[in-house]
Write a protein that holds these residues in place. Structure first.
Motif, mmCIF file in Angstrom:
data_model
loop_
_atom_site.group_PDB
_atom_site.id
_atom_site.type_symbol
_atom_site.label_atom_id
_atom_site.label_comp_id
_atom_site.label_asym_id
_atom_site.label_seq_id
_atom_site.Cartn_x
_atom_site.Cartn_y
_atom_site.Cartn_z
ATOM 1 N N LEU A 26 0.829 -1.207 0.000
ATOM 2 C CA LEU A 26 0.000 0.000 0.000
ATOM 3 C C LEU A 26 0.863 1.256 0.000
ATOM 4 C CD1 LEU A 26 -2.877 1.092 0.106
ATOM 5 C CD2 LEU A 26 -2.756 1.005 2.607
ATOM 6 N N THR A 29 2.048 1.682 -3.437
ATOM 7 C CA THR A 29 0.904 2.097 -4.254
ATOM 8 C C THR A 29 0.681 3.596 -4.165
ATOM 9 O OG1 THR A 29 -0.209 -0.042 -4.052
ATOM 10 C CG2 THR A 29 -1.595 1.865 -4.530
ATOM 11 N N GLY A 320 -1.019 -1.355 -8.456
ATOM 12 C CA GLY A 320 -1.996 -0.672 -7.607
ATOM 13 C C GLY A 320 -1.875 0.836 -7.710
ATOM 14 N N LEU A 324 -4.770 3.407 -8.710
ATOM 15 C CA LEU A 324 -5.110 4.530 -7.828
ATOM 16 C C LEU A 324 -4.845 5.858 -8.532
ATOM 17 C CD1 LEU A 324 -6.057 5.377 -5.013
ATOM 18 C CD2 LEU A 324 -3.669 5.299 -4.255
#
Length: 386
Positions: A26, A29, A320, A324
């Motif tokens: 994350l 990302t 990702g 995003l």
């Protein structure tokens, strides 16, 4: 050990601590998404200028300070230059000579910022921007010269809540009446407000001076030659559309470098997170690596295993980040469409490849130290640990 074993072991190593792996991915990302959104602004603006200005505007524009010197719209060119250019018009294949006064009205509220564009009412807006037509009201006509009237671009009318018959304040002492609202055509020109030349000169206190002279040519392909001839013979700056686009490209490259530099900070943090996650995995799996070495795995295989885990983690974060980033680009374009009727951000193939390439590079660099440490684990020490 086969490549299939390598990928299977790498996947198992990452999924053994799913929360830690997820948080690390994350972080990457978010870092990649920020880079994608920042750089997409340059890509989007390139598209706007290339597609929307390619077929509109003057073939050549003459001013005192060209794009190479940082063109400024303030009126500083003596209006006598118009007569000098007209004397050369037939020789150089110039079909129209249009003196222009430009002024930028900026505001803390960006939606209230507009460009005032003054040109001879008798020539009309279509002389410089042939594709633009009124949606309501009318365009400028010869009788409007010196009168306090204006024709407003579609986006400017929407943002300033103007319609035919509305009053627009140019200064504290000068106001004009809106006589026409243009049909939506170009995201940039839609934010222009067109006025008779004398009207804007009086409002700006620029009598006898213009910002530039816009020229249309019989053969637009001769623009470079005509610009060169005018610059030499009149000692002025003459620029073509390609000069303008080149100037924009150089400015965007500089801004791209600045935005990438800002993004690089987040990418470095993401890379350190990957390195930390993989290194922790190496320490936790010392016995596993010792067992692999004991059953015949070479140090190179162990090193490749750790690098593969790092690559998978970074690649997952990169994919990702692109997804995003697409959401971020959609939000940016939603705002700029409401503001100026343009898509200011765009995810191009080269930006997608750049994001994925940086993600892979990030994974490789982040995995170098952990993979080196894993490959140097002693079989005896590893299997002797409880």
């Amino acid at each position: 050990m086969s490549w299939g074993d390598l990928w299977a072991l790498a996947w198992r190593g990452l999924t053994r601590r799913p929360v830690r792996t997820l948080l690390t991915a994350l972080g990457i990302t978010v870092a990649v998404a920020s880079m994608v959104v920042f750089l997409s602004l340059g890509e989007g603006i390139r598209k706007v200028f290339t597609s929307e200005l390619g077929g509109i505007g003057p073939d050549v524009q003459v001013s005192l300070s060209g794009f190479t010197q940082g063109f400024a719209p303030q009126p500083n060119l003596p209006e006598t230059a118009v007569a000098d250019i007209q004397k050369l018009a037939e020789e150089l294949g110039i079909t129209s000579v249009t003196p222009v006064v430009m002024s930028v009205r900026s505001s803390l509220d960006v939606s209230q910022s507009v460009v005032l564009y003054g040109l001879p009412a008798a020539q009309g807006i279509s002389t410089v921007f042939p594709k633009i037509v009124p949606a309501t009201g009318r365009a400028l006509i010869a009788g409007d010269e010196g009168q306090k009237v204006a024709v407003v671009g579609a986006k400017a009318a929407e943002n300033l809540r103007l319609k035919v018959g509305s009053t627009l304040n140019l200064t504290r002492r000068t106001s004009v009446k809106v006589i026409g609202v243009l049909a939506q055509e170009s995201g940039l020109v839609d934010s222009f407000i067109f006025l008779p030349l004398r009207t804007l000169q009086d409002a700006e206190g620029a009598t006898g001076r213009v910002s530039l002279v816009a020229l249309k040519l019989e053969n637009p392909r001769d623009a470079r030659a005509v610009a060169t001839a005018l610059a030499k013979r009149l000692n002025l700056e003459a620029s073509t559309q390609s000069d303008f686009l080149s100037f924009v490209e150089r400015a965007l490259r500089i801004s791209d470098a600045v935005r990438f530099g800002i993004s690089l900070i987040a990418l470095i943090v993401g890379g350190l997170a990957v390195a930390n996650t993989v290194m922790m995995g190496v320490f936790e799996r010392t016995r596993e690596f010792g067992t692999l070495r004991a059953i015949g795995a070479r140090p190179g295989f162990v090193r490749a295993l750790v690098l593969t885990e790092s690559l998978l983690l970074a690649l997952a974060g990169g994919v990702g980040g692109i997804i995003l980033g697409l959401a971020g680009i959609w939000g940016v374009n939603l705002y700029t469409q409401n503001l100026a009727g343009i898509d200011a951000a765009a995810l191009t193939p080269r930006l997608t490849l750049l994001a994925l390439g940086i993600s892979i590079l990030l994974g490789l660099l982040s995995g170098l130290l952990p993979s080196r440490s894993a490959s140097r684990i002693s079989i005896t020490d590893a299997l002797g640990r409880v």
